[in-house]
Structure formats: C-alpha cells, structure tokens
Design a protein around this motif. Structure first.
Motif, PDB file in Angstrom:
ATOM      1  N   LEU A   1      -2.847   8.118  -2.016  1.00  0.00           N
ATOM      2  CA  LEU A   1      -3.413   8.222  -3.359  1.00  0.00           C
ATOM      3  C   LEU A   1      -4.030   6.920  -3.838  1.00  0.00           C
ATOM      4  O   LEU A   1      -4.707   6.892  -4.865  1.00  0.00           O
ATOM      5  N   VAL A   2      -3.799   5.813  -3.130  1.00  0.00           N
ATOM      6  CA  VAL A   2      -4.226   4.500  -3.596  1.00  0.00           C
ATOM      7  C   VAL A   2      -5.752   4.377  -3.523  1.00  0.00           C
ATOM      8  O   VAL A   2      -6.357   4.507  -2.461  1.00  0.00           O
ATOM      9  N   TYR A   3      -6.346   4.109  -4.676  1.00  0.00           N
ATOM     10  CA  TYR A   3      -7.792   3.903  -4.795  1.00  0.00           C
ATOM     11  C   TYR A   3      -8.108   2.416  -4.799  1.00  0.00           C
ATOM     12  O   TYR A   3      -9.044   1.974  -4.143  1.00  0.00           O
TER      13      TYR A   3
ATOM     14  N   PRO B   1       0.807  -1.228   0.000  1.00  0.00           N
ATOM     15  CA  PRO B   1       0.000   0.000   0.000  1.00  0.00           C
ATOM     16  C   PRO B   1       0.836   1.272   0.000  1.00  0.00           C
ATOM     17  O   PRO B   1       0.317   2.346  -0.311  1.00  0.00           O
ATOM     18  N   ALA B   2       2.123   1.152   0.321  1.00  0.00           N
ATOM     19  CA  ALA B   2       2.998   2.330   0.325  1.00  0.00           C
ATOM     20  C   ALA B   2       3.591   2.607  -1.054  1.00  0.00           C
ATOM     21  O   ALA B   2       4.191   3.665  -1.261  1.00  0.00           O
TER      22      ALA B   2
ATOM     23  N   ASN C   1     -10.433   9.558  -0.005  1.00  0.00           N
ATOM     24  CA  ASN C   1      -9.839   8.326  -0.542  1.00  0.00           C
ATOM     25  C   ASN C   1      -9.988   7.190   0.457  1.00  0.00           C
ATOM     26  O   ASN C   1     -10.148   7.430   1.662  1.00  0.00           O
ATOM     27  N   PRO C   2      -9.948   5.928  -0.038  1.00  0.00           N
ATOM     28  CA  PRO C   2     -10.157   4.793   0.869  1.00  0.00           C
ATOM     29  C   PRO C   2      -9.240   4.784   2.091  1.00  0.00           C
ATOM     30  O   PRO C   2      -9.669   4.432   3.189  1.00  0.00           O
TER      31      PRO C   2
ATOM     32  N   PRO D   1     -13.885   1.292  -5.037  1.00  0.00           N
ATOM     33  CA  PRO D   1     -12.863   1.913  -4.183  1.00  0.00           C
ATOM     34  C   PRO D   1     -12.480   1.037  -2.999  1.00  0.00           C
ATOM     35  O   PRO D   1     -13.330   0.412  -2.374  1.00  0.00           O
ATOM     36  N   GLY D   2     -11.181   0.991  -2.747  1.00  0.00           N
ATOM     37  CA  GLY D   2     -10.664   0.250  -1.603  1.00  0.00           C
ATOM     38  C   GLY D   2     -10.504  -1.234  -1.825  1.00  0.00           C
ATOM     39  O   GLY D   2      -9.997  -1.934  -0.934  1.00  0.00           O
ATOM     40  N   ARG D   3     -10.891  -1.739  -2.996  1.00  0.00           N
ATOM     41  CA  ARG D   3     -10.811  -3.177  -3.232  1.00  0.00           C
ATOM     42  C   ARG D   3      -9.415  -3.593  -3.679  1.00  0.00           C
ATOM     43  O   ARG D   3      -8.639  -2.806  -4.225  1.00  0.00           O
TER      44      ARG D   3
END
Length: 471
Positions: free
Chosen positions: A208-210, A182-183, A202-203, A246-248
């Motif tokens: 920035l990770v969607y 995730p980083a 955002n999740p 989102p978040g998946r």
C-alpha cells in the motif's frame, strides 16, 4: 433549471437557502481585490476536515467523532453521525474524510480515525454509506485498520484521485524508524483502491506504500495540474510543504527539511529523497492545504493556500507555471483568529476555513471554534460582464479537428496562465498539457475513449473551456 431541480429531488439532496451576507469580521486586500472575512458557524468543537460536497453543502468532521453537513448560506449544522468508537485524546480522534467522486451513484463517505483496541490506541479507515433521505450515515465497512497510533503523530488526510484510488497519510506514531520501514504503514502516504485492496500499479507490487519517510502529514491536495502536495509537521524545525511523487522517500527521520547537511546529502542520494518545496524554521505547525485557481481572486491563480496551527496564518504559496516550485509566498494574516486547521474552496472561489482553538493548545474565545469564509463579495460568477468575458475568450479558443480521433490541436489567442486539461463527461481529468509560454498545444487522443470531453485552461485569470468530441 428543471433538470437540476429534478436531480436534487431524486438524489434526496437539497439546495442551500438563498445566500445571506454575514457581518464582516475584517476585510483584506490582495492586489486590487477586496476580500471579506465573516463567520458562517460558531461553537464547534475542534473541526478537523472540511470539504465542499456535491450537494453544495460543506461536509465537516470534528475530532470528538461528529460528522456534519453545514449549510454555507445559513450556517446551520446538520449532524449525520457521531462515530461511537472514536478515541479523542491528545491529538487523536476523528481526522480526515473524503467523498466518493460519483456520489449520486455511490454515496460513500470515507473517514479515518483513532480507536482503542485491547487497551492500545490504533487507527483505521472506514467507509460509510450516506442516506440523503434519512440524513444519516450507516453500513460501516472497515477498509484498513490495526495501524499503530499514539496520542500524537497520527496524520491523517484522505484524498481520492481521478483514477478512483485513495491516498491516506499516516504519522510515524512517535516510532521514528518506522517511517523508513517499507513493511510498516506508519510515516507513509498509502494508496488503496476504493474497496481497500492494493492497486496493481503501486510503486511496490503488493504494498500500500505510495511514499515513505514522513513524520506527520497534516494536509494533502491535488491541484488542477494533476500535481500532489502535502504539508507536514517537523520536529522543532523544518515544517515542510512537499511535492508528492509516487515511490519517493521524504527523508524522515534521517533528513529534516532540505538535504543540506553532509549526512543528509549522502542519505538523500542513496534513497531517492525528494526535498521539500519550502520549509519553516521555526515551525508554524502547518495544517490544511488546498489549491486555488478561481477568477474570484485572480491574484491567487495557480497557487496553494495553507493554514497553520501554532502561527495561525493563512499563507498563499504561488506556484510556478510547471507547479514544481513555490515562486513566492505571503501571509494574509498571522495569529488573528488563533489556531487554524482545515481549509477548502467552493466552486465560486470562496475560501472556507476553521479555527482549532478548542484542541487543548489554546484559550478558546466565546464563539470558538468557528467556521469562517473569505470571499470577494464583488465577484459575480454568473454576471453578464463575467459571462461576456468568458464567452469572448472561449470563442477565441479553437480546436481542430473536432470531432477528432488520434490528435487534436488547440490554439489560444495568447499564452495560457494555467495548464491545458482534458475532462471526460463526468468531469474526471484525463490529460494535462503544460502551457508555459505557449498558445498552442496538441492533445494525444490515441488512448482516450470515444465520447464528449471538455478542454479547459485559464486566460488572464479567467477560466475558459471548449467541448471536444473524440471518435
């Protein structure tokens, strides 16, 4: 007519010349609809992105770094800029592009490309400003950079959402574990504000990770229903078409395709993995993907159109009413024109697509690469017959009360064949209501700002709409 002409002059944008019909390369039949394929422009060099612009021109990137506007009626290619620091090597180079939704007031063009920094290949997102008067792009502003890249698995498509945030796909850069980190910005779909900052919703706060767990996403589209879809390259198996939420987590590299092996099933359960809608083994090298819902080809209503590189297919993926499953799929052709990369649809329902036979993995023909158009030449969107049909069905669409404040009830003469959508005065989607098997729906207007809105849906393959005043 005077208002339209004045707008074009003020904005510095010119309307295309009167349409001409190019010689047909082939004709195809979809149900009772006859489609004609012809060439719009030839001798291009690895087109990567293709968009329908607000000036009624096609906007195109080529992997070597050139950005152009293309007159869809004459095929004239009007170069805007060749980006100086693009590094084209292997699959790398100038990739995706997006245009600001409020282009007249904010003439911003967003591009993503590979470049070399300190001897290392990297990727960045840059915003340019368009000058319609000069026909140029200038004032580059780097919004996001320093993303690790290699000559393969760079992605990257861009998509601006109605809430004015931007999605950007990235490949894993052959560093497979990074897709689950995730980083890391690799192997992700990222979501940014249009100034490059992180959206507060955002999740993961501050990230920035969607979505994560992607190998090499090659297509990204938002359908009229509001759902997001992506096409993604697999290894030697399991190319994917994904419903993006989102978040998946989308599994890579721990899951290839569906969660159908014991280890994959355990990983999917533990990591919120969203399995693909469809997967392809052997792989076909899925590429650009777009949504189709035009009456020009009624058989393709509520579907996705996807092109592929290795198989050279134009594939129709028919969605179910909810848009969360692929009900059926069919290929219009396979391999006839070589590798296919980019695809988009005009407001008139014409399908534009490009070959990618000069990308180093094919033998180019004498006129490659080409920009092609697939169209129903019998369809006249402004004809008396079509207008009378639309008017009759729109008249049957009733809204009460109108004006409305808290709620409004919409009634149709028959169940709609697409979701009911509410759009503000700028055309932005503000609400979507599923209409599966229903001819009546209620709009919740409690969080809708006062103003003039348009209600839209589709009846028997014909788009219908009605105005609604929200107080």
């Amino acid at each position: 007519m005077k208002r339209t002409a004045t707008f074009l002059l003020i904005a510095g944008l010119s309307a295309p010349a009167v349409a001409q019909q190019n010689p047909a390369l082939a004709t195809y039949t979809v149900g009772t609809t006859t489609l004609t394929l012809s060439a719009v422009a030839n001798n291009l060099d690895t087109p990567w992105e293709l968009l329908w612009g607000p000036d009624n021109f096609l906007w195109m990137t080529e992997r070597g770094g050139r950005i152009s506007r293309v007159n869809p009626n004459t095929g004239q290619v009007l170069p805007l800029l060749t980006v100086a620091d693009v590094t084209e090597t292997g699959e790398s180079g100038l990739l995706g592009m997006a245009l600001h939704p409020d282009f007249t007031a904010s003439p911003f063009v967003y591009i993503v490309y590979n470049y070399t920094d300190g001897g290392l290949l990297k990727e960045k997102l840059v915003r340019y400003t368009y000058s319609a008067t000069a026909g140029t792009l200038g004032s580059p502003l780097v919004l996001l950079g320093n993303i690790p890249a290699v000559t393969t698995h760079s992605g990257s498509r861009l998509l601006i959402l109605p809430d004015r945030t931007l999605l950007m796909t990235t490949g894993d850069a052959q560093q497979q574990p990074e897709a689950q980190n995730p980083a890391s910005l690799n192997g992700k779909i990222l979501r940014l504000n249009l100034d490059g900052t992180v959206p507060t919703d955002n999740p993961t706060p501050g990230s920035l990770v969607y979505t994560l767990g992607h190998r090499n996403p090659q297509g990204l589209v938002r359908a009229t229903s509001g759902r997001l879809y992506s096409s993604e390259h697999g290894p030697n198996n399991d190319d994917e078409v994904n419903l993006i939420e989102p978040g998946r987590n989308y599994g890579w590299p721990n899951v290839e395709g569906f969660c159908n092996l014991p280890a994959e099933q355990a990983f999917c359960t533990a990591n919120n993995v969203r399995p693909p809608l469809v997967a392809y083994t052997p792989t076909i090298a899925v590429a650009g993907i777009t949504a189709y819902n035009s009456p020009a080809i009624p058989q393709w209503a509520n579907s996705l159109l996807m092109v592929s590189l290795k198989a050279g297919k134009l594939t129709n993926l028919q969605l179910n009413a909810a848009g969360d499953q692929v009900a059926s799929q069919s290929d219009l052709w396979t391999g006839t024109y070589g590798r296919l990369r980019a695809i988009c649809v005009s407001p008139q329902g014409k399908v534009y697509l490009t070959t990618s036979n000069r990308d180093g993995r094919a033998t180019p023909g004498a006129t490659d690469d080409r920009l092609l158009v697939l169209e129903n030449r019998a369809f006249a969107p402004n004809s008396t017959r079509n207008a009378s049909t639309r008017n009759a069905q729109s008249a049957a669409l009733s809204v009460w009360p109108n004006p409305a404040a808290q709620t409004a009830t919409v009634r149709l003469p028959a169940p709609a064949s697409a979701p009911l959508t509410l759009h503000d005065a700028l055309g932005r989607l503000t609400q979507t209501v599923p209409m599966t098997g229903r001819a009546e729906a209620r709009l919740d207007l409690r969080r809708v700002a006062p103003g003039l809105y348009t209600i839209r849906t589709t009846l028997d393959g014909t788009p219908v709409q009605r105005k609604l005043m929200v107080e």
